[in-house]
Design a protein around this motif. Sequence first.
Motif, mmCIF file in Angstrom:
data_model
loop_
_atom_site.group_PDB
_atom_site.id
_atom_site.type_symbol
_atom_site.label_atom_id
_atom_site.label_comp_id
_atom_site.label_asym_id
_atom_site.label_seq_id
_atom_site.Cartn_x
_atom_site.Cartn_y
_atom_site.Cartn_z
ATOM 1 N N ASP A 77 44.122 67.230 53.647
ATOM 2 C CA ASP A 77 45.418 66.582 53.380
ATOM 3 C C ASP A 77 46.201 67.275 52.263
ATOM 4 O O ASP A 77 46.788 66.625 51.393
ATOM 5 C CB ASP A 77 45.217 65.103 53.024
ATOM 6 C CG ASP A 77 44.432 64.358 54.084
ATOM 7 O OD1 ASP A 77 44.667 64.611 55.280
ATOM 8 O OD2 ASP A 77 43.574 63.528 53.727
ATOM 9 N N ASN A 106 44.000 68.688 58.168
ATOM 10 C CA ASN A 106 45.375 68.326 57.822
ATOM 11 C C ASN A 106 45.948 69.202 56.709
ATOM 12 O O ASN A 106 46.394 68.730 55.672
ATOM 13 C CB ASN A 106 45.474 66.856 57.427
ATOM 14 C CG ASN A 106 46.907 66.356 57.433
ATOM 15 O OD1 ASN A 106 47.765 66.904 58.130
ATOM 16 N ND2 ASN A 106 47.183 65.318 56.669
ATOM 17 N N ARG A 134 43.657 68.945 62.740
ATOM 18 C CA ARG A 134 45.036 68.695 62.333
ATOM 19 C C ARG A 134 45.605 69.824 61.450
ATOM 20 O O ARG A 134 46.117 69.599 60.355
ATOM 21 C CB ARG A 134 45.178 67.338 61.622
ATOM 22 C CG ARG A 134 44.795 66.166 62.481
ATOM 23 C CD ARG A 134 45.224 64.836 61.897
ATOM 24 N NE ARG A 134 44.813 64.641 60.524
ATOM 25 C CZ ARG A 134 43.592 64.258 60.158
ATOM 26 N NH1 ARG A 134 42.660 64.061 61.073
ATOM 27 N NH2 ARG A 134 43.313 64.089 58.884
#
Length: 219
Positions: A77, A106, A134
């Motif tokens: 992330d 991510n 991701r």
Amino acid sequence: LSVEGVLSMVPLLHSTSTLQFLTLNDSNIQSEGFNILFRALRNSPICSLECKGCDIDSIEIGNDEFPRNLQQLWIDDNNINADGCRELAKLLQGGDATLETLSLSNNRIDGDGVEILASVLQNNTSLKYLDLVRNRISVEGNVKLLKLVCDISSMEATLQTNCTLHTIYVDEDAEEIQEWIDYANSFTCNSNSNSNREKLIDTQLHSMRRVDLCRLQGI
């Protein structure tokens, strides 16, 4: 937690002899704070570092700044790209590599980033878990990860594939490639010293499996 907060932690990280797990998820340390933190961990006993969602977009790792005991690095992330992968690759080089888990879901990793990681992992014997879900990885990039653990181009190539990784996660839209990666890694999970030999027998000498792998790898 800000960059200033990380700076205030440095003396503790230099002196601690017992701290093994450090979690700074969803903080505002950004790239500057992460790089300061990483340098401070060189001689630290910390074996697991989590910096998920910390707005990290660039990583700088000096050749003499490797955390000597780090086994798990969770930096999901964030905004890490191919340049970041090039720096992270330094942690996976040589016989002294200690990293066993690298979680990068991510981020902004593309095909170039995957190529960097796949290249260094060909000879790495420490990493067991790699998460790249991701990201911005193309089909070609996912195929490179498949070839890392099961290169069907020749029998020699199959024997030389990575036999340490037991888990690689790619994007959900690459379901078929994920299934074959899981299949190849199942031989590693068996903890057999002849895992690549068994992999060769089950792929190169099994006509239907070989056909499917050749199709996916463009052979």
